[in-house]
Structures are given as structure tokens and as C-alpha cells.
Design an enzyme around this catalytic site. Structure first.
Site, PDB file in Angstrom:
ATOM      1  N   ASP A  31       0.881  -1.144  -0.226  1.00 30.29           N
ATOM      2  CA  ASP A  31      -0.129   0.156   0.036  1.00 30.29           C
ATOM      3  C   ASP A  31       0.805   1.315   0.057  1.00 30.29           C
ATOM      4  O   ASP A  31       1.902   1.219   0.322  1.00 30.29           O
ATOM      5  CB  ASP A  31      -0.898   0.139   1.243  1.00 30.29           C
ATOM      6  CG  ASP A  31      -2.213   0.841   1.153  1.00 30.29           C
ATOM      7  OD1 ASP A  31      -2.287   2.143   0.798  1.00 30.29           O
ATOM      8  OD2 ASP A  31      -3.104  -0.073   0.905  1.00 30.29           O
ATOM      9  N   ASN A  32       0.349   2.453  -0.605  1.00 29.46           N
ATOM     10  CA  ASN A  32       1.072   3.602  -0.421  1.00 29.46           C
ATOM     11  C   ASN A  32       0.405   4.540   0.645  1.00 29.46           C
ATOM     12  O   ASN A  32       0.824   5.629   0.534  1.00 29.46           O
ATOM     13  CB  ASN A  32       1.232   4.225  -1.813  1.00 29.46           C
ATOM     14  CG  ASN A  32      -0.048   4.714  -2.266  1.00 29.46           C
ATOM     15  OD1 ASN A  32      -1.125   4.343  -1.910  1.00 29.46           O
ATOM     16  ND2 ASN A  32      -0.093   5.557  -3.384  1.00 29.46           N
ATOM     17  N   TYR A 145     -12.539   7.307 -12.488  1.00 32.63           N
ATOM     18  CA  TYR A 145     -12.514   5.949 -11.674  1.00 32.63           C
ATOM     19  C   TYR A 145     -13.347   4.673 -12.682  1.00 32.63           C
ATOM     20  O   TYR A 145     -12.618   3.703 -13.081  1.00 32.63           O
ATOM     21  CB  TYR A 145     -13.515   5.803 -10.761  1.00 32.63           C
ATOM     22  CG  TYR A 145     -13.694   4.938  -9.961  1.00 32.63           C
ATOM     23  CD1 TYR A 145     -12.687   4.255  -8.991  1.00 32.63           C
ATOM     24  CD2 TYR A 145     -15.053   4.369  -9.546  1.00 32.63           C
ATOM     25  CE1 TYR A 145     -12.837   3.182  -8.247  1.00 32.63           C
ATOM     26  CE2 TYR A 145     -15.209   2.992  -8.693  1.00 32.63           C
ATOM     27  CZ  TYR A 145     -14.080   2.497  -7.958  1.00 32.63           C
ATOM     28  OH  TYR A 145     -14.340   1.301  -7.277  1.00 32.63           O
ATOM     29  N   LYS A 149     -11.154   1.632 -14.239  1.00 36.47           N
ATOM     30  CA  LYS A 149     -11.609   0.254 -14.138  1.00 36.47           C
ATOM     31  C   LYS A 149     -11.819  -0.587 -15.485  1.00 36.47           C
ATOM     32  O   LYS A 149     -11.632  -1.700 -15.512  1.00 36.47           O
ATOM     33  CB  LYS A 149     -12.762   0.128 -13.123  1.00 36.47           C
ATOM     34  CG  LYS A 149     -12.185   0.505 -11.836  1.00 36.47           C
ATOM     35  CD  LYS A 149     -11.343  -0.534 -10.884  1.00 36.47           C
ATOM     36  CE  LYS A 149     -11.367  -0.023  -9.464  1.00 36.47           C
ATOM     37  NZ  LYS A 149     -10.353  -0.939  -8.836  1.00 36.47           N
ATOM     38  N   TYR A 159      -3.965  -9.998 -20.911  1.00 31.89           N
ATOM     39  CA  TYR A 159      -3.055 -10.685 -20.197  1.00 31.89           C
ATOM     40  C   TYR A 159      -3.676 -12.023 -20.201  1.00 31.89           C
ATOM     41  O   TYR A 159      -3.003 -13.244 -20.372  1.00 31.89           O
ATOM     42  CB  TYR A 159      -2.552 -10.309 -18.856  1.00 31.89           C
ATOM     43  CG  TYR A 159      -1.632  -9.268 -18.812  1.00 31.89           C
ATOM     44  CD1 TYR A 159      -1.556  -8.207 -19.479  1.00 31.89           C
ATOM     45  CD2 TYR A 159      -0.282  -9.678 -18.477  1.00 31.89           C
ATOM     46  CE1 TYR A 159      -0.460  -7.438 -19.347  1.00 31.89           C
ATOM     47  CE2 TYR A 159       0.655  -9.051 -18.337  1.00 31.89           C
ATOM     48  CZ  TYR A 159       0.764  -7.458 -18.936  1.00 31.89           C
ATOM     49  OH  TYR A 159       1.806  -6.975 -19.046  1.00 31.89           O
TER      50      TYR A 159
HETATM   51  P1  NAD Z   1      -9.948   2.036   0.212  1.00 32.69           P
HETATM   52  O1  NAD Z   1      -9.949   3.377  -0.438  1.00 32.69           O
HETATM   53  O2  NAD Z   1     -10.470   1.867   1.337  1.00 32.69           O
HETATM   54  O3  NAD Z   1      -8.624   1.163  -0.150  1.00 32.69           O
HETATM   55  C1  NAD Z   1      -7.892   1.376  -1.061  1.00 32.69           C
HETATM   56  C2  NAD Z   1      -6.419   1.178  -0.861  1.00 32.69           C
HETATM   57  O4  NAD Z   1      -5.669   1.169  -2.117  1.00 32.69           O
HETATM   58  C3  NAD Z   1      -5.884   2.194  -0.024  1.00 32.69           C
HETATM   59  O5  NAD Z   1      -5.416   1.426   1.436  1.00 32.69           O
HETATM   60  C4  NAD Z   1      -5.043   3.228  -0.680  1.00 32.69           C
HETATM   61  O6  NAD Z   1      -4.072   3.584   0.078  1.00 32.69           O
HETATM   62  C5  NAD Z   1      -4.315   2.095  -1.700  1.00 32.69           C
HETATM   63  N1  NAD Z   1      -3.992   2.649  -2.932  1.00 32.69           N
HETATM   64  C6  NAD Z   1      -4.301   3.502  -3.673  1.00 32.69           C
HETATM   65  N2  NAD Z   1      -3.553   3.762  -4.648  1.00 32.69           N
HETATM   66  C7  NAD Z   1      -2.393   3.043  -4.626  1.00 32.69           C
HETATM   67  C8  NAD Z   1      -1.145   2.986  -5.246  1.00 32.69           C
HETATM   68  N3  NAD Z   1      -0.992   3.684  -6.313  1.00 32.69           N
HETATM   69  N4  NAD Z   1      -0.278   2.179  -4.404  1.00 32.69           N
HETATM   70  C9  NAD Z   1      -0.439   1.314  -3.717  1.00 32.69           C
HETATM   71  N5  NAD Z   1      -1.693   1.557  -2.830  1.00 32.69           N
HETATM   72  C10 NAD Z   1      -2.574   2.094  -3.353  1.00 32.69           C
HETATM   73  O7  NAD Z   1     -11.101   1.344  -0.782  1.00 32.69           O
HETATM   74  P2  NAD Z   1     -11.915  -0.045  -0.744  1.00 32.69           P
HETATM   75  O8  NAD Z   1     -13.243   0.340  -0.562  1.00 32.69           O
HETATM   76  O9  NAD Z   1     -11.183  -0.929   0.217  1.00 32.69           O
HETATM   77  O10 NAD Z   1     -11.631  -0.422  -2.091  1.00 32.69           O
HETATM   78  C11 NAD Z   1     -10.728  -1.396  -2.561  1.00 32.69           C
HETATM   79  C12 NAD Z   1     -10.896  -1.840  -3.794  1.00 32.69           C
HETATM   80  O11 NAD Z   1     -12.096  -2.390  -4.135  1.00 32.69           O
HETATM   81  C13 NAD Z   1     -10.612  -0.937  -5.144  1.00 32.69           C
HETATM   82  O12 NAD Z   1     -10.023  -1.109  -6.440  1.00 32.69           O
HETATM   83  C14 NAD Z   1     -12.128  -0.432  -5.332  1.00 32.69           C
HETATM   84  O13 NAD Z   1     -12.310   0.098  -6.707  1.00 32.69           O
HETATM   85  C15 NAD Z   1     -12.891  -1.873  -5.289  1.00 32.69           C
HETATM   86  N6  NAD Z   1     -14.361  -1.696  -5.107  1.00 32.69           N
HETATM   87  C16 NAD Z   1     -14.619  -1.365  -3.754  1.00 32.69           C
HETATM   88  C17 NAD Z   1     -16.136  -1.222  -3.552  1.00 32.69           C
HETATM   89  C18 NAD Z   1     -16.613  -1.080  -2.239  1.00 32.69           C
HETATM   90  O14 NAD Z   1     -17.685  -0.804  -1.901  1.00 32.69           O
HETATM   91  N7  NAD Z   1     -15.783  -0.772  -1.131  1.00 32.69           N
HETATM   92  C19 NAD Z   1     -16.863  -1.338  -4.703  1.00 32.69           C
HETATM   93  C20 NAD Z   1     -16.276  -1.579  -5.969  1.00 32.69           C
HETATM   94  C21 NAD Z   1     -15.024  -1.724  -5.758  1.00 32.69           C
END
Ligand code: NAD
Ligand code: UDP
Length: 311
Positions: A31-32, A145, A149, A159
Site C-alpha cells: 500500500d502507499n 474511476y 476500471k 493478459y
Molecule cells: P480504500 O480506499 O479503503 O482502499 C484502497 C487502498 O488502495 C488504500 O489503502 C489506498 O491507500 C491503496 N492505494 C491507492 N492507490 C495506491 C497505489 N498507487 N499504490 C498502492 N496502494 C494504493 O477502498 P476499498 O473500499 O477498500 O476498495 C478497494 C478496492 O475495491 C478498490 O480497487 C475499489 O475500486 C474496489 N471496489 C470497492 C467497492 C466498495 O464498495 N468498497 C466497490 C467496488 C469496487
């Protein structure tokens, strides 16, 4: 098996790490901390099978040793977050997915992409089956976004087809639960935090738009099942029970016992009118369906935010 979870410090990533560790996997979390929270992983700090790597996955990912899978969850996910970080969102969906796929290919590892119901945009087909191509505005604010995606899905399929990589694409619908950031801007955390603080619940528009909310434990069960036994075709995961945003607000008020009022705020641009997953595919192929209803899931989430507020 040793697996990499990108976005491990986020809401879903941290729950996924917990579940994978509980099932005997060795987990590298990456994570970043763009939208993540180190507190989500604090309990794993001395776990013998967990390793945390601070890295921005839009840059080349170096990881020593064998790796059996990459689960790519890094990306801002809340509309408030991705509107605040439009370019990092586009970069993590495109460059970050490329790097994560490249790592999986180099290691001969399986790859799972966390995609989203946002690939359907403001849908003209309701509920949304995987066969629907969606109605996305590529140049609107949410395009950063949605298109990232959609590109990530196309790259994953390329891939798979061109390099023979073993891949999964999970289209996640609105998920909620403990470890959402209190200020991440999504509707469930907003309403609960507002209700607990006695502040007005901010309904955007007239609140007649719908969403279908999945409790995080159900979602993670589905993800692991899909990861272990699924196939390369995109698969919806979500709770098909549909609610209006107003119904959600009323339920949060009831369950918190809050006397907050409900106020209307402007509807964000391109906010989808409706959203509901068609989960026929995953029901048939893997026998998965959510078990936790909205009331029960909200109770657990409210408990979490109560404890957080008290701490
Ligand atoms: P979140 O924001 O809590 O977590 C995302 C994490 O990714 C964070 O910890 C962030 O620091 C990290 N991150 C972002 N850019 C980065 C980078 N360049 N390098 C390393 N780390 C990076 O969001 P979430 O709700 O946990 O979502 C996680 C994933 O699930 C995402 O890909 C999101 O698109 C997908 N998603 C979530 C939901 C939902 O309802 N929570 C719905 C659809 C899709
Ligand atoms: N929403 C709302 N009040 C809030 C936050 C969100 O009414 O304080 C609405 C938002 O406009 C959308 C729905 O709730 O219609 C879900 O928003 P969220 O940001 O949780 O996720 P989305 O499904 O839009 O990605």
C-alpha cells in the site's frame, strides 16, 4: 500459498488479508496509504505470515521469492476520494494494474482484479448482469474511476488471452462494514457518523436513487471463493437487495436511535439513478450468495463506529 494483496491498508484489502491469513495463506500486503489506514493492519504487525510493503503500485513492483497470486485492490474507491485524486486514480487503474499483471506474469501467479459496478455507469439495464456493457460518461468527473476500471478489465482479459495468465475479474457492488474511514464520504459511513454525532443526514438529491448494500464479510467470502474456484469471465459480487438512499437514511436513524434530521444536498454529477447486481452467474457457478441482511450489517457497522468515536 504466498499471495500479494495490493491496497492492503484499505477497507476491503485489510479484511481480505485477515481472511486469507485465517485460511492459511502467507500474505504480503502492499500500500502507499493514499486512502488507506495503518490502523486497519495494526493487529497483523507481528503475524508470522504477514508482511507489509510500502509501495506505490504505479511504479515497477519488485518482490523477492515465489508468489502464487496477486489480488489487486489498490485504488481509491469512494467518489469523494477519487474526485479528490483523479490522476492517481487513473494511474493506479491503468499503470498500477499493468505493473500488478506484469508481476503475476513474471511469477506465474494467478491474478484477481477488484473491479466495480461503476463499469455499468448510470445503467440502462436493471438489475445489471455481467453481459451488460454499461452506460459510462468517459469525460464526466466519475470517468476517472469508471474508465480506469474498464481499462483494467480490458488489460486483464488481454493478459489472459495473450499471455495465458490465470485471471479473475470481480465486479464489486457497494460494500460496507467496519474499517470504512469515518470521513471517506460514502453513504453508509456518512449516515452512521452523522447520526452518531447528532448531525443532519445529508441525502444527495431527493434520495430516490437506489443502491444494493453488501456486508463486507459476505463479499470477502465471495472473493475468496471466486479466487480459488472461479474463472476468467467478469463476475458480479454484491447483495441484490435494493434500497433507496432515503430508506437507508431512515434505517440508520432507527438503528442508532438518533434524532438527527434529514437534509437534501445537491446530487453529484452522473450519480447513477439505480444499481442492483444480478448475481445469477455466481449463484449458479459457485453457490455464493450474501447471508447478512442490511439491518444486521448496519448494526455491526454502527457498533464499530461507536467504538471508534468512544476511543
Ligand atoms: P480504500 O480506499 O479503503 O482502499 C484502497 C487502498 O488502495 C488504500 O489503502 C489506498 O491507500 C491503496 N492505494 C491507492 N492507490 C495506491 C497505489 N498507487 N499504490 C498502492 N496502494 C494504493 O477502498 P476499498 O473500499 O477498500 O476498495 C478497494 C478496492 O475495491 C478498490 O480497487 C475499489 O475500486 C474496489 N471496489 C470497492 C467497492 C466498495 O464498495 N468498497 C466497490 C467496488 C469496487
Ligand atoms: N449519498 C448521499 N449522501 C451522502 C453520501 C452519498 O445521499 O452523504 C448518495 C450518493 O449520491 C449515491 C449513494 O448515496 O447516490 C451512494 O453513494 P456512495 O458515495 O456511497 O457510492 P456510489 O454508489 O455513488 O459509488
Amino acid at each position: 500459498m504466498r499471495v500479494l494483496v495490493t491496497g492492503a491498508a484499505g477497507f476491503l484489502g485489510s479484511h481480505l488479508c485477515d481472511r486469507l491469513l485465517a485460511q492459511g495463506y502467507r500474505v504480503v500486503g502492499m500500500d502507499n496509504f493514499l486512502t488507506g489506514n495503518s490502523a486497519n493492519l495494526a493487529h497483523l504487525r507481528s503475524h508470522p505470515d504477514f508482511q507489509l510493503v510500502l509501495h506505490d503500485v504505479t511504479n515497477f513492483i519488485e518482490l523477492e521469492g515465489p508468489l502464487d497470486a496477486v489480488l489487486h485492490f489498490a485504488s481509491p474507491a469512494s467518489p469523494v476520494d477519487y474526485l479528490e485524486h483523479p490522476i492517481p486514480t487513473l494511474k493506479v487503474g491503468s499503470l498500477g494494474t499493468h505493473k500488478a499483471l506484469g508481476l503475476a506474469k513474471a511469477k506465474g501467479a494467478r491474478f484477481l482484479l477488484a473491479s466495480t459496478s461503476e463499469v455499468y455507469g448510470d445503467p440502462l439495464v436493471h438489475p445489471q448482469p455481467e453481459s451488460y456493457w454499461g452506460n459510462v460518461n468517459p469525460v464526466g468527473p466519475r470517468g476517472v474511476y469508471d474508465e480506469a476500471k474498464r481499462f483494467a478489465e480490458a488489460l486483464t482479459m488481454a493478459y489472459h488471452r495473450y499471455h495465458g495468465l490465470d485471471t479473475r475479474i470481480v465486479r464489486i457492488f457497494n460494500t460496507y462494514g467496519p474499517r470504512m474511514r469515518p470521513n471517506d464520504g460514502r453513504v453508509v459511513s456518512n449516515f452512521i457518523v452523522q447520526a452518531l454525532h447528532g448531525e443532519p443526514l445529508t441525502v444527495y438529491g431527493d434520495g430516490s436513487q437506489t443502491r444494493s448494500f453488501c456486508y463486507v464479510d459476505d463479499l470477502v467470502t465471495g472473493i475468496v471463493l471466486l479466487f480459488e474456484r472461479g474463472d476468467a469471465d467478469p463476475t458480479n459480487l454484491g447483495n441484490p437487495h435494493e434500497f433507496t438512499v432515503r430508506e437507508l437514511a431512515a434505517l440508520v436513524l432507527k438503528l442508532t436511535g438518533s434524532r438527527s434530521e434529514i437534509v437534501e444536498r445537491p446530487l453529484p454529477v452522473d450519480d447513477p439513478r439505480v444499481r442492483q447486481p444480478d448475481i445469477g452467474r455466481v449463484r449458479e457457478t459457485l453457490g455464493w450468495e450474501p447471508k447478512v441482511g442490511l439491518e444486521e450489517g448496519l448494526r455491526r457497522t454502527i457498533d464499530y463506529f461507536r467504538r471508534l468515536t468512544a476511543a
